[in-house]
Scaffold this active site. Structure first.
Site, mmCIF file in Angstrom:
data_model
loop_
_atom_site.group_PDB
_atom_site.id
_atom_site.type_symbol
_atom_site.label_atom_id
_atom_site.label_comp_id
_atom_site.label_asym_id
_atom_site.label_seq_id
_atom_site.Cartn_x
_atom_site.Cartn_y
_atom_site.Cartn_z
ATOM 1 N N GLY A 146 0.798 -1.207 0.000
ATOM 2 C CA GLY A 146 0.000 0.000 0.000
ATOM 3 C C GLY A 146 0.835 1.263 0.000
ATOM 4 O O GLY A 146 2.037 1.233 0.291
ATOM 5 N N HIS B 257 -7.976 -4.486 8.776
ATOM 6 C CA HIS B 257 -6.773 -5.127 8.244
ATOM 7 C C HIS B 257 -5.530 -4.829 9.078
ATOM 8 O O HIS B 257 -4.471 -5.362 8.785
ATOM 9 C CB HIS B 257 -6.573 -4.643 6.798
ATOM 10 N N ASN C 250 2.182 -8.928 8.061
ATOM 11 C CA ASN C 250 0.869 -8.346 7.793
ATOM 12 C C ASN C 250 0.669 -8.239 6.282
ATOM 13 O O ASN C 250 1.507 -7.669 5.583
ATOM 14 C CB ASN C 250 0.784 -6.967 8.454
#
Length: 294
Positions: A48, A274, A115
């Site tokens: 991201g 998330h 993650n």
């Protein structure tokens, strides 16, 4: 777990860089002041815009560093690490770089926290470098999650693509992406948006994102990052963790991994998207340290 850390754990005080696998890897490191031989935990961040080891796990570092020698690694193409052109699928490339970093730092084995994107790298580490991996804690991991009921692409992936493919991405697009990551809208503060915006719009960051995306888009490597097909080969004790309200890698994505990894268990955080390490930080920290200490 009452051990003290030598200095205040700021970004700069913990910042390190090393050459590994022919590239520069940036990471943060801290641990118990009186236990240089403490077990090692390596934490790998998600993807991201503007993501890095510190952006994902900086707030968790003080808790982990009481017990473990803890490294937050900027994966290749992220943070202050190099932005190389990749010659294989992203998970394999990043796992190879992390394995080389461990060799450079004389770390024989470590427990891993991953993650999202980092979860996929952790899985590839366990598959390709099993002797270097103790236990795995995966949070909404990429590659190994397989959505059985949720549609693809998920809401989070759609918002990510919108930002990444825009010729000139906007701050509103970034805020929309970050808003999908969290369950509680209050998590996405103006400060967070500004911090991630500054990093996400940096030319080097955009180059890294483009090179990572190109690796995922390469049809020759597509099957290499479909890690759920290899889940049965993971021999390490594995703790799958998921936010119940995750809109990027939804909870149904845990089921195949839970079924096929021989030594897997699942913990679900309520009122959580998330970013379990942020939204449920206290519970996540306690859970992780207890799992790695067993």
């Amino acid at each position: 777990m009452g051990d003290q850390v030598t200095t205040e754990l700021t970004y700069e005080s913990t910042s390190r860089t090393a050459e590994a696998a022919g590239i520069a890897l940036h990471y943060h490191e801290a641990g118990p002041a009186d236990r240089p031989d403490a077990p090692v935990v390596i934490m790998l961040h998600g993807g991201g815009p503007g993501a890095s080891g510190w952006s994902n796990f900086g707030a968790n570092l003080p808790f982990f560093a009481r017990t473990f020698r803890t490294l937050l690694v900027d994966q290749p193409c992220f943070g202050r690490s190099a932005k190389p052109e990749l010659d294989r699928d992203y998970f394999s490339y990043s796992a190879g770089a992390v394995a080389a970093l461990m060799d450079e730092l004389s770390i024989g084995s470590a427990h891993f926290v991953g993650n999202s994107l980092g979860g996929g790298t952790c899985v590839r580490m366990a598959l390709d470098h099993p002797g270097k991996v103790g236990k795995l804690l995966l949070m909404g991991p990429g590659g190994i999650s397989l959505n059985l009921f949720a549609p693809d692409p998920t809401e989070g992936i759609k918002r990510l693509f919108e930002f990444q493919t825009a010729p000139e991405p906007t701050k509103d697009q970034l805020r929309a992406f970050l808003g999908v990551m969290a369950y509680d809208p209050a998590t996405v503060t103006d400060e967070l948006v500004e911090e991630r915006w500054a990093s996400a719009t940096d030319p080097e960051t955009r180059l890294g994102n483009a090179r990572m995306a190109a690796a995922f888009a390469n049809p020759e490597w597509r099957e290499d990052w479909m890690l759920w097909r290899e889940a049965h080969r993971i021999t390490q004790p594995t703790l799958l963790t998921w936010g119940r309200e995750d809109r990027t890698n939804p909870l149904d994505g845990a089921l195949v991994a839970l079924k096929t990894i021989p030594d897997a268990r699942l913990h679900v955080f309520p009122h959580c998207g998330h970013w379990a390490q942020t939204e449920q930080a206290d519970e996540f920290n306690r859970l992780a340290v207890a799992f790695f200490s067993q």
